[in-house]
Motif scaffolding. Structure first.
Motif, PDB file in Angstrom:
ATOM      1  N   ILE A  74       6.754  -1.413   7.241  1.00  0.00           N
ATOM      2  CA  ILE A  74       6.980   0.335   6.672  1.00  0.00           C
ATOM      3  C   ILE A  74       8.269   0.351   5.985  1.00  0.00           C
ATOM      4  O   ILE A  74       9.302   0.464   7.039  1.00  0.00           O
ATOM      5  N   ASN A  75       7.770   0.656   5.078  1.00  0.00           N
ATOM      6  CA  ASN A  75       9.116   0.946   3.987  1.00  0.00           C
ATOM      7  C   ASN A  75       9.003   2.786   3.924  1.00  0.00           C
ATOM      8  O   ASN A  75       7.969   3.128   3.153  1.00  0.00           O
ATOM      9  N   ALA A 103       2.505  -4.629   3.430  1.00  0.00           N
ATOM     10  CA  ALA A 103       3.365  -3.224   3.461  1.00  0.00           C
ATOM     11  C   ALA A 103       3.173  -2.248   2.974  1.00  0.00           C
ATOM     12  O   ALA A 103       3.057  -1.784   1.973  1.00  0.00           O
ATOM     13  N   ALA A 104       3.895  -1.097   3.698  1.00  0.00           N
ATOM     14  CA  ALA A 104       2.975   0.151   3.701  1.00  0.00           C
ATOM     15  C   ALA A 104       4.049   1.398   3.540  1.00  0.00           C
ATOM     16  O   ALA A 104       5.809   1.398   4.176  1.00  0.00           O
ATOM     17  N   SER A 105       4.121   2.028   2.485  1.00  0.00           N
ATOM     18  CA  SER A 105       4.808   3.151   1.741  1.00  0.00           C
ATOM     19  C   SER A 105       5.304   4.041   2.122  1.00  0.00           C
ATOM     20  O   SER A 105       3.676   4.644   2.072  1.00  0.00           O
ATOM     21  N   VAL A 106       6.021   4.979   2.811  1.00  0.00           N
ATOM     22  CA  VAL A 106       5.740   6.411   2.897  1.00  0.00           C
ATOM     23  C   VAL A 106       6.985   7.248   2.324  1.00  0.00           C
ATOM     24  O   VAL A 106       7.598   6.114   2.331  1.00  0.00           O
ATOM     25  N   VAL A 107       6.968   8.739   2.277  1.00  0.00           N
ATOM     26  CA  VAL A 107       7.739   9.226   1.812  1.00  0.00           C
ATOM     27  C   VAL A 107       8.404  10.211   2.595  1.00  0.00           C
ATOM     28  O   VAL A 107       9.564  11.013   2.987  1.00  0.00           O
ATOM     29  N   SER A 108       7.944  10.134   4.196  1.00  0.00           N
ATOM     30  CA  SER A 108       8.873  11.138   5.534  1.00  0.00           C
ATOM     31  C   SER A 108       8.566   9.379   6.289  1.00  0.00           C
ATOM     32  O   SER A 108       7.942   8.782   6.597  1.00  0.00           O
ATOM     33  N   SER A 109       9.547  10.128   7.297  1.00  0.00           N
ATOM     34  CA  SER A 109       9.573  10.180   8.689  1.00  0.00           C
ATOM     35  C   SER A 109       8.306  10.191   9.430  1.00  0.00           C
ATOM     36  O   SER A 109       8.104   9.045  10.467  1.00  0.00           O
ATOM     37  N   TYR A 110       7.897  11.728   9.644  1.00  0.00           N
ATOM     38  CA  TYR A 110       6.265  11.456   9.810  1.00  0.00           C
ATOM     39  C   TYR A 110       5.534  10.670   9.351  1.00  0.00           C
ATOM     40  O   TYR A 110       4.655  10.389  10.318  1.00  0.00           O
ATOM     41  N   GLY A 111       4.816  10.762   8.316  1.00  0.00           N
ATOM     42  CA  GLY A 111       4.355   9.198   7.661  1.00  0.00           C
ATOM     43  C   GLY A 111       4.443   8.534   8.472  1.00  0.00           C
ATOM     44  O   GLY A 111       3.387   7.333   8.734  1.00  0.00           O
ATOM     45  N   GLU A 112       6.252   7.516   8.344  1.00  0.00           N
ATOM     46  CA  GLU A 112       6.420   6.929   9.239  1.00  0.00           C
ATOM     47  C   GLU A 112       5.795   6.714  10.950  1.00  0.00           C
ATOM     48  O   GLU A 112       5.110   5.060  11.306  1.00  0.00           O
ATOM     49  N   GLN A 113       5.673   7.733  11.484  1.00  0.00           N
ATOM     50  CA  GLN A 113       5.230   7.490  12.758  1.00  0.00           C
ATOM     51  C   GLN A 113       3.596   7.574  12.665  1.00  0.00           C
ATOM     52  O   GLN A 113       3.764   6.767  13.277  1.00  0.00           O
ATOM     53  N   LEU A 114       2.694   7.890  11.611  1.00  0.00           N
ATOM     54  CA  LEU A 114       1.357   8.164  11.958  1.00  0.00           C
ATOM     55  C   LEU A 114       0.972   6.472  12.033  1.00  0.00           C
ATOM     56  O   LEU A 114       0.465   5.737  12.324  1.00  0.00           O
ATOM     57  N   THR A 155       1.135  -1.274   0.316  1.00  0.00           N
ATOM     58  CA  THR A 155      -0.020   0.296  -0.156  1.00  0.00           C
ATOM     59  C   THR A 155       0.678   1.280  -0.046  1.00  0.00           C
ATOM     60  O   THR A 155       1.725   1.799   0.739  1.00  0.00           O
ATOM     61  N   ALA A 156       0.226   2.247  -1.101  1.00  0.00           N
ATOM     62  CA  ALA A 156       1.493   3.382  -1.034  1.00  0.00           C
ATOM     63  C   ALA A 156       0.503   4.268  -0.066  1.00  0.00           C
ATOM     64  O   ALA A 156      -0.219   4.956  -0.891  1.00  0.00           O
ATOM     65  N   ALA A 157       1.061   4.861   1.343  1.00  0.00           N
ATOM     66  CA  ALA A 157       0.346   5.062   1.684  1.00  0.00           C
ATOM     67  C   ALA A 157       0.647   6.156   2.886  1.00  0.00           C
ATOM     68  O   ALA A 157       0.451   7.182   3.496  1.00  0.00           O
TER      69      ALA A 157
END
Length: 260
Positions: A50-51, A26-37, A4-6
């Protein structure tokens, strides 16, 4: 496993629902903040990894093989067209079903809306409409406005996320503290109106990010004050599968799982 591109609130909700239903995601994010959420979703029935590393087309294909991905859910921002294009190409090459979740758009019937199709056009139209331009398009394309020749005589107000790297970018681009509003949205009609008034906005620039992105409230606040709004139109892509609700995404995934 479901990829999931999330990188949006929509994406996080889809991840939550899929994990709660027992799917491995497998969830993909583009920022550390997105990873935290996203990390807050861990502990559900399904397994979540989380990627946070940007993946191009080749990177996606490698990731698919390493993690046994069998379906791709694209819940990226409506304007993240490069990500969607790469994902569709990678999925087609790997034979992986792809579905795009597309949030609803905001009605553009407000009479002072000016619809444009590029950031360059947005800069040109904004400069004609006012000298104090209130940008609500995020930080990724901020440089385009700061360096746009038509806006050279205008004062730009940039509303951006309150993260260190974004603030640093604003400073590097020469924006002063008086030009930076570092706050996380979406914002209510009243909050938008108060900001427009405080910063003397003469024209608002936004994307059509839908209700969940706060576009409706931006419009209402602008209409209250009689301000023109420049809207950068959504890019149009041809998706192999398209969903407009979370339930449609879940049904698509469930149907594929039953077919395995």
């Amino acid at each position: 496993m479901i990829f999931t591109a999330a990188g949006t609130q929509d994406g996080r909700e889809i991840v939550r629902r899929l994990c709660a239903a027992g799917h491995d995601v497998a969830a993909s994010v583009v920022s550390s903040y997105g990873e935290q959420l996203l990390a807050a979703q861990k502990g559900s029935i399904g397994r979540l990894i989380i990627n946070d590393t940007p993946l191009d087309e080749d990177g996606l294909r490698i990731f698919f093989k390493e993690h046994g991905i069998h379906v791709f859910v694209d819940a990226t921002h409506p304007y993240a067209v490069n990500v969607s294009r790469n994902a569709m190409t990678a999925c087609a090459a790997a034979g992986i079903p792809y579905i795009r979740y597309e949030r609803d758009m905001t009605d553009l019937s407000y009479e002072k809306v000016h619809l444009v199709h590029s950031y360059e056009e947005a800069a040109e139209v904004s400069a004609r409409l006012g000298s104090r331009v209130f940008l609500t398009t995020g930080s990724r394309n901020l440089e385009r406005f700061v360096k746009a020749a038509p806006l050279s005589a205008c004062t730009l107000i940039a509303r951006v996320l309150p993260t260190a790297d974004v603030i640093a970018l604003c400073e590097e681009l020469g924006l002063t503290p008086a030009q930076i509003i570092a706050m996380q949205g979406p914002f209510s009609r009243e909050m938008n109106r108060a900001m427009y008034e405080k910063y003397g906005a003469e024209v608002i620039v936004t994307k059509n990010s839908g209700t969940i992105g706060g576009t409706d409230e931006k419009f209402r606040a602008a209409e209250d004050l009689g301000l023109p709004v420049v809207v950068i139109d959504r890019p149009v892509l041809s998706y192999p599968n398209l969903a407009h609700t979370f339930e449609e995404v879940e049904q698509f995934v469930d149907a594929l799982n039953h077919a395995l």
